[in-house]
Design a protein around this motif. Structure first.
Motif: not given
Length: 344
Positions: A140-146, A153-157, A258-260
């Motif tokens: 489900d993409g770059l910003h995967s809701p799942v 999700a890991v926060p951006a550095p 991208d979800a990975a």
């Protein structure tokens, strides 16, 4: 019970569904958007991606290209690397997604118009979008809701500027049978042949400015070759591009595309990796050994992650970034080898 739910009906999700159907699984895709689905991307498929789609029975539309040309936006210096394993293909994202949707339908894959925001699972099943299955693949993409719903999700550095992608089509015949990558000190422009009278231009940048401004300021010679865009040819955007996931497997949920997790579009490998990972995910699901997928994904993505991270590291240092194209020109065999490593 359904064997496999797939969240997302883009190329990664449909490739997973096709792999699953060919493996004899009952597959249902959850996708709220109607076909065809568009996305901001460079729209150039490397030879490995073309080959993998054809193995799934999907004829990839578009215009062949035969290698990559790096162009220094300041000096005009260039380096070319030709593919040794057949051509890549410039294909509009909408046409690729539609071709994959047709193939999935031929194989009996059902598409349900639902969005997945919540996942429930136990040791035997997983529920999403009001349906229950043995496994779920999140594509489900770059910003995967799942990915977000499962807390993966890991926060951006902190301190690293985010990169974004912008894309527009132009009604002009391609002037090369290569994908051109124009380098400036803080961004790149990707020029992809898409058809007899259509060329795609994508800009990858960390600079906050409109597409036309970035093109005129950083790539004036390229901008001068482009006619005014056709009516309705707006700019599509995506980002931030770098997205990290804690893991590719969470119980009975596996992540593809991208979800990975995503590093950057610099090397153009995203869809090649997505289709290959889709096959590995289905293999693990069919064998009922989902835990094997994490290692398989890491092995598949190693070259992409290492090379893309190295280029981004150089990109973040202006002196080194300015030497990328001249160095490639001085070492043509090394550059061609790197291009063909990415083309596999």
């Amino acid at each position: 019970m359904i064997d496999l739910l797939v969240a997302g009906g883009g190329p990664a999700g449909l490739a997973t569904a096709i792999h699953g159907a060919l493996a004899g699984l009952e597959v249902v895709v959850l996708e709220p958007r109607p076909t065809p689905i568009d996305k901001a991307c460079g729209e150039g498929l490397m030879p490995g991606a073309v080959r993998r789609f054809e193995e799934l029975g999907v004829t990839v539309p578009g215009r062949p290209f035969h290698g990559i040309r790096y162009v220094d936006g300041v000096t005009g210096c260039s380096a070319e690397g030709l593919f040794g394993s057949g051509p890549g293909r410039g294909t509009r994202r909408t046409e690729l997604q539609a071709a994959l949707a047709r193939r999935a339908a031929e194989l009996g894959v059902r598409v349900v118009a639902r969005r997945v925001d919540e996942v429930r699972q136990d040791g035997q099943r997983v529920g999403a979008g009001g349906l229950t299955a043995r496994y779920l693949v999140a594509a489900d993409g770059l910003h995967s809701p799942v990915r977000r719903a499962l807390g993966l999700a890991v926060p951006a550095p902190v301190g690293r500027p985010a990169r974004y992608g912008l894309r527009r089509h132009y009604p002009v015949a391609p002037w090369s049978d290569l994908v051109e990558v124009h380098w400036a000190h803080d961004c790149e422009a990707y020029v992809t042949p898409l058809g007899p009278d259509r060329t795609g231009v994508a800009v990858l940048t960390s600079r906050q400015a409109p597409f036309d401004v970035q093109l005129a300021d950083r790539f004036p010679e390229l901008a001068a070759r482009l006619p005014p865009p056709a009516p309705g040819a707006g700019v599509r955007g995506a980002g931030p591009l770098r997205q990290r996931a804690r893991t590719r497997v969470s119980g009975r949920v596996l992540f593809v595309g991208d979800a990975a997790g995503y590093v950057d579009a610099l090397t153009g490998e995203g869809l090649t990796l997505a289709v290959a990972a889709a096959g590995e995910a289905v293999r693990c699901v069919r064998a009922d050994r989902p835990q094997e997928y994490e290692r398989a994904w890491r092995e598949l993505s190693r070259a992409y992650r290492v090379l893309t991270s190295a280029l981004l590291w150089a990109r973040g240092r202006p002196v080194l970034a300015g030497r990328v194209v001249p160095l490639a020109a001085r070492l043509p065999r090394v550059f061609t080898g790197a291009v063909n490593l990415l083309a596999r």
